[in-house]
Design an enzyme around this catalytic site. Structure first.
Site, PDB file in Angstrom:
ATOM      1  N   ARG A  62      19.231  14.228 -34.093  1.00 24.97           N
ATOM      2  CA  ARG A  62      20.046  13.083 -33.615  1.00 24.97           C
ATOM      3  C   ARG A  62      21.853  12.430 -34.489  1.00 24.97           C
ATOM      4  O   ARG A  62      22.312  12.845 -33.231  1.00 24.97           O
ATOM      5  CB  ARG A  62      19.323  11.354 -33.698  1.00 24.97           C
ATOM      6  N   TYR A 114      31.848   3.071  -9.408  1.00 26.30           N
ATOM      7  CA  TYR A 114      30.170   4.091  -9.457  1.00 26.30           C
ATOM      8  C   TYR A 114      29.361   2.626  -9.659  1.00 26.30           C
ATOM      9  O   TYR A 114      29.372   1.597 -10.402  1.00 26.30           O
ATOM     10  CB  TYR A 114      30.147   4.428 -11.170  1.00 26.30           C
ATOM     11  N   ASP A 187      36.869   7.558 -16.265  1.00 24.98           N
ATOM     12  CA  ASP A 187      35.970   7.629 -15.357  1.00 24.98           C
ATOM     13  C   ASP A 187      36.487   9.686 -14.764  1.00 24.98           C
ATOM     14  O   ASP A 187      36.796   9.103 -13.974  1.00 24.98           O
ATOM     15  CB  ASP A 187      34.762   7.414 -14.947  1.00 24.98           C
ATOM     16  N   LYS A 212      26.754  15.596 -12.726  1.00 29.73           N
ATOM     17  CA  LYS A 212      27.896  15.837 -11.251  1.00 29.73           C
ATOM     18  C   LYS A 212      28.434  17.781 -11.905  1.00 29.73           C
ATOM     19  O   LYS A 212      27.494  18.402 -12.382  1.00 29.73           O
ATOM     20  CB  LYS A 212      28.288  15.119 -11.703  1.00 29.73           C
TER      21      LYS A 212
END
Length: 403
Positions: A62, A114, A187, A212
């Protein structure tokens, strides 16, 4: 630096050494004892230490993982950044960035954004004492008027989702930073690192839903965050470990592999996107086309000044009603009716019913997200086949005897 060759349609020239960096940055075989040319998938959750508290760079997956480390180095190079951090999804990245703030702070978010970002800010972050203001940041004056002493973060997309508004990143950065210690987040999901570098234009954070274009194969859910500030990186790295929204090593491997073809994919997306946009704009069954690569786009000159090209994202209004939009979508054969975007395959969706259904209807109406608005993610198929598919679906939605 950028190449001296001229980009198609008058956009900025492409970033120098982009393909080389995508293939080689962070991928040196010498970092592995076995000299693997392809980055290995390191599935181990824990790593042997030489002595208590003395490790060789990794202790727990992690906190850091060799495969993830290679991906982060590659993305940093492509963004022209010093640092990159990978997350389990774009929204995991958004949540982590938001944790830089405290209760009472204000976030100014682009109004056309978004749907998942809108939902998180509106229905989750606001419940933790953050003040959220949705503003049309494409108009710098409105942004400046919205800034208060409580403003600590400005969040923009460019182009926006789904209306493809372009934001002047440099002007935004100037407006934001002259008002104090405010973080500007861009973004960059729609443009990808190939077409736009927000950090070079003054942004503090460049983030992606790597699901994407950056991955490009519709088989990974991931987020990416790039920064130049060491202190901002250290804070985000602490939060990445503390909140735990990290991607799996296998997903990091897949995304890292996707980056190797980012340049050739984006060039084809641009070629196909432009062809589809021009076809739609000339079609009498279409009311309006929104694509930053078309001279008809309101911020066409900004797009050419700020970007090296355009992706395959197109928004258009079909003539008629919701029924015509639904008939068009149902009759597509190559374009798949599905959410998401940026993969090699072509997708089509209805924002008002699908990706932006969580946005309040009154807000959708203000933004123009109507029943006849359709969003396309143009893929890498032969453009002649894509045009034929759109043509037959438009004719099915508007049969000759019904016109």
């Amino acid at each position: 630096m950028q190449q001296k060759d001229v980009s198609p349609h008058g956009f900025l020239p492409s970033f120098q050494h982009f393909a080389t960096q995508a293939i080689h940055a962070g991928q040196e075989p010498e970092q592995w004892n076995c000299r693997a040319v392809v980055t290995p998938i390191s599935l181990s959750t824990t790593f042997k230490q030489e002595a208590p508290g003395k490790h060789s760079g990794f202790e727990y997956s992690r906190s850091g993982n060799p495969t993830r480390n290679c991906l982060e180095k590659a993305v940093a190079a492509l963004d022209g950044a010093k640092y990159c951090l990978a997350f389990a999804s774009g929204l995991a990245a958004t949540v982590t960035i938001t944790h830089l703030l405290k209760a009472g702070d204000q976030i100014i978010c682009m109004d056309d954004v978004y749907g998942g970002t809108n939902r998180y800010f509106n229905k989750v972050a606001s419940e933790f004492g953050l003040k959220i203001s949705f503003v049309d940041c494409s108009k710098t004056k409105l942004l400046e008027e919205a800034i208060t002493p409580k403003t600590k973060l400005v969040w923009v997309e460019t182009p926006t989702n789904p209306n493809l508004k372009m934001i002047d990143i440099e002007a935004c950065a100037h407006t934001v930073h002259k008002r104090g210690d405010i973080i500007l987040v861009v973004d960059n999901t729609f443009m990808s690192a190939y077409f736009q570098r927000p950090l070079a234009l003054g942004a503090d954070i460049c983030m992606y839903s790597a699901t994407k274009y950056m991955n490009g194969h519709s088989d990974v859910v991931m987020g990416l965050v790039s920064v130049n500030s060491e202190s901002l990186h250290d804070r985000l790295r602490f939060l990445q470990n503390s909140l735990g929204g990290v991607p799996s090593p296998f997903d990091c491997y897949l995304c890292n592999r996707g980056l190797k073809t980012l340049q050739v994919r984006m060039q084809k997306h641009f070629e196909n996107g432009m062809a589809v946009a021009q076809f739609l704009e000339s079609n009498p069954l279409v009311e309006k086309v929104i694509y930053p690569g078309l001279p008809s786009h309101p911020q066409y000159e900004l797009a050419r000044r700020q970007c090296t090209g355009c992706p395959g994202m197109i928004t258009f209004y079909i003539k008629g009603t919701l029924q015509h939009a639904e008939t068009f979508l149902k009759n597509l054969k190559l374009f798949t009716l599905a959410e998401s975007l940026g993969g090699y395959e072509s997708l089509a969706e209805h924002p008002a019913i699908m990706t932006h259904a969580s946005v309040p209807k009154s807000h959708r109406e203000i933004l123009g997200i109507s029943d006849t608005l359709i969003r396309l993610s143009v893929g890498l198929e032969d453009k002649e086949d894509l045009l034929e598919d759109i043509d037959q679906a438009l004719k099915a939605a508007h049969p000759p005897n019904a016109r």
